[in-house]
Scaffold this active site. Structure first.
Site, PDB file in Angstrom:
ATOM      1  N   TYR A  27       0.836  -1.194   0.000  1.00 38.30           N
ATOM      2  CA  TYR A  27       0.000   0.000   0.000  1.00 38.30           C
ATOM      3  C   TYR A  27       0.875   1.250   0.000  1.00 38.30           C
ATOM      4  CZ  TYR A  27      -2.640   3.893   1.928  1.00 38.30           C
ATOM      5  OH  TYR A  27      -3.170   5.133   2.147  1.00 38.30           O
ATOM      6  N   GLN A 130      -4.888  18.756   3.921  1.00 39.72           N
ATOM      7  CA  GLN A 130      -5.112  18.291   2.550  1.00 39.72           C
ATOM      8  C   GLN A 130      -6.531  17.772   2.419  1.00 39.72           C
ATOM      9  OE1 GLN A 130      -5.338  14.655   1.845  1.00 39.72           O
ATOM     10  NE2 GLN A 130      -5.955  15.147  -0.242  1.00 39.72           N
ATOM     11  N   TYR A 132      -9.695  16.053   0.085  1.00 36.41           N
ATOM     12  CA  TYR A 132     -10.302  15.376  -1.061  1.00 36.41           C
ATOM     13  C   TYR A 132     -11.761  15.804  -1.158  1.00 36.41           C
ATOM     14  CZ  TYR A 132      -6.459  11.966  -1.506  1.00 36.41           C
ATOM     15  OH  TYR A 132      -5.253  11.367  -1.702  1.00 36.41           O
ATOM     16  N   HIS A 269       1.023  12.475  -7.794  1.00 34.75           N
ATOM     17  CA  HIS A 269       0.541  11.651  -6.681  1.00 34.75           C
ATOM     18  C   HIS A 269       1.461  10.436  -6.498  1.00 34.75           C
ATOM     19  CE1 HIS A 269      -3.356  11.552  -4.318  1.00 34.75           C
ATOM     20  NE2 HIS A 269      -2.731  10.496  -3.850  1.00 34.75           N
ATOM     21  N   ARG A 272       0.707   7.178  -8.410  1.00 37.41           N
ATOM     22  CA  ARG A 272      -0.272   6.239  -7.861  1.00 37.41           C
ATOM     23  C   ARG A 272      -1.633   6.319  -8.565  1.00 37.41           C
ATOM     24  NH1 ARG A 272       1.022   4.188  -2.781  1.00 37.41           N
ATOM     25  NH2 ARG A 272      -1.029   4.423  -1.809  1.00 37.41           N
ATOM     26  N   ASP A 300       6.226  17.654  -5.572  1.00 32.58           N
ATOM     27  CA  ASP A 300       6.420  16.359  -4.926  1.00 32.58           C
ATOM     28  C   ASP A 300       6.346  15.276  -5.986  1.00 32.58           C
ATOM     29  OD1 ASP A 300       3.828  14.707  -4.922  1.00 32.58           O
ATOM     30  OD2 ASP A 300       3.084  16.591  -4.113  1.00 32.58           O
ATOM     31  N   ILE A 303      10.739  11.923  -4.767  1.00 34.17           N
ATOM     32  CA  ILE A 303      11.961  12.396  -4.107  1.00 34.17           C
ATOM     33  C   ILE A 303      12.527  11.306  -3.201  1.00 34.17           C
ATOM     34  CG2 ILE A 303      12.823  13.983  -2.342  1.00 34.17           C
ATOM     35  CD1 ILE A 303      11.172  16.169  -3.615  1.00 34.17           C
ATOM     36  N   GLY A 323       7.534  12.292   0.739  1.00 33.62           N
ATOM     37  CA  GLY A 323       6.457  11.413   1.161  1.00 33.62           C
ATOM     38  C   GLY A 323       6.904  10.085   1.714  1.00 33.62           C
TER      39      GLY A 323
END
Length: 372
Positions: A27, A130, A132, A269, A272, A300, A303, A323
């Site tokens: 995951y 953040q 959604y 993302h 993903r 991002d 990295i 991340g």
């Protein structure tokens, strides 16, 4: 073996893979489709080169910068990541303490394992929420009001998930949120007793922001009805700074500026969602060129080192977000592993700055240009 065994992001990942259940590791680690997008990100970052300079006094270097007008001790912060407590119980608050210690923004995910109020308190205010958008938006705007009441000043709207990307590694293990345990997962957990016992003792990770609000979040629920009109509603409803994350198109970037968005985050993302998306590091320079030198652009995706951060700055980013390598470090060695990984990133960046002959982040952004 603990934090002293971590000398790079690759070390942290290797240890995390050994210690986490297969389902949890995949995951955190997985990407969309056959994961060629993730490979493309890495190839593109590796292709960016930096120009070494010599005979400059670089003995005194500073990694300090500003982000949205606030001082930060590093030019990189913590990207929003869902269900971080899967990597180790208490991971959300480990990240929050790190943010407070170094005065960098901690991206707090909609699907964090810890309530947003507790995270911003622990982060001493160094937290961005953040968001959604999902369903009919009622729950989404309720979260916006909660974030405002909790003291968040920056809202990060993620726009690159109209539908959740298919990640075969997750599907093979039957990974779901909310977390569910069946026979396959039981065997997986039994083979990883250290993680399982710690998680059992602290309680199964939950999507805490939805438990408190009394409504459920369906990770697979469509977000395809998020539009420019809804962005306008959100802009009108949010009095603070609004960042839009998941931008990979120059025309979209221009539209966001016109819509009153305060900053954008160039991101795939972490590959993903859309396997065929371009590598964000390649798009970054185009967007910087289109928006000019002054508009805030963050980066991002992919990295893995301090040099990667410097490459993002060289391509036009004002700030970068790191991340999953932080989750690897937590899984590998807890909070000590996290601090070790942060120190490694900082040292890698500082050494790379010396190699290219700069002593400040401003100078790095101005002079660290890729070779043709």
């Amino acid at each position: 073996m603990g934090a002293n065994a971590i000398h790079s992001a690759a070390d942290a990942r290797r240890l995390a893979r050994r210690r986490l259940p297969w389902m949890v590791f995949d995951y955190i680690d997985g990407a969309a489709g056959q994961e060629t997008g993730a490979a493309r990100n890495r190839v593109a970052l590796d292709a960016v080169t930096l120009r070494p300079r010599i005979l400059k006094d670089v003995s005194q270097r500073s990694l300090a910068t500003t982000v949205l007008g606030a001082s930060a001790e590093r030019p990189f912060g913590i990207a929003p990541m869902g269900m971080c407590n899967l990597s180790r119980p208490g991971a959300d608050l480990m990240l929050a303490r790190l943010a407070a210690r170094h005065r960098v923004p901690h991206g707090v995910s909609t699907v964090a394992s810890t309530p947003m109020e507790k995270i911003i308190e622990t982060a001493e205010g160094y937290a961005w929420f953040q968001l959604y958008f999902s369903g009919d938006g009622k729950g989404t705007f309720k979260l916006v009001e909660r974030a405002k009441a909790a003291g968040y000043k920056t809202l990060v709207l993620t726009v690159d998930v109209p539908e959740v990307g298919r990640r075969p590694r997750e599907l093979r293990h039957g990974f779901k949120m909310p977390f569910r345990i069946g026979p396959r997962q039981f065997v997986d957990f039994a083979l990883h007793p250290r993680w399982s016992l710690a998680t059992l003792f602290r309680g199964k990770p939950q999507m805490a922001n939805f438990e408190m609000d009394g409504f459920e979040f369906d990770r697979t629920e469509t977000r395809a009805n998020l539009t420019w009109d809804i962005l306008k509603r959100l802009r009108d409803a949010w009095p603070g700074t609004l960042v839009v994350k998941g931008v990979l198109d120059v025309e979209d970037a221009k539209g966001l500026v016109m819509a009153g968005v305060d900053a954008i985050q160039v991101s795939s993302h972490g590959a993903r969602q859309l396997e065929s998306a371009p590598a964000p590091i390649d798009v970054l320079a185009e967007i910087r060129g289109a928006l000019g030198p002054d508009y805030p652009i963050y980066y991002d995706s992919g990295i893995r080192s301090g040099e990667d951060v410097l490459k993002a700055l060289a391509r036009g980013a004002n700030f970068a977000f790191v991340g999953r390598i932080l989750q690897y470090a937590i899984a590998a060695a807890g909070e000590a592993g996290l601090h070790t990984m942060w120190t490694i990133l900082s040292e890698e960046l500082s050494i790379a700055m010396a190699q290219i002959g700069v002593t400040s982040i401003r100078e790095a952004s101005e002079q660290a240009r890729p070779l043709p």
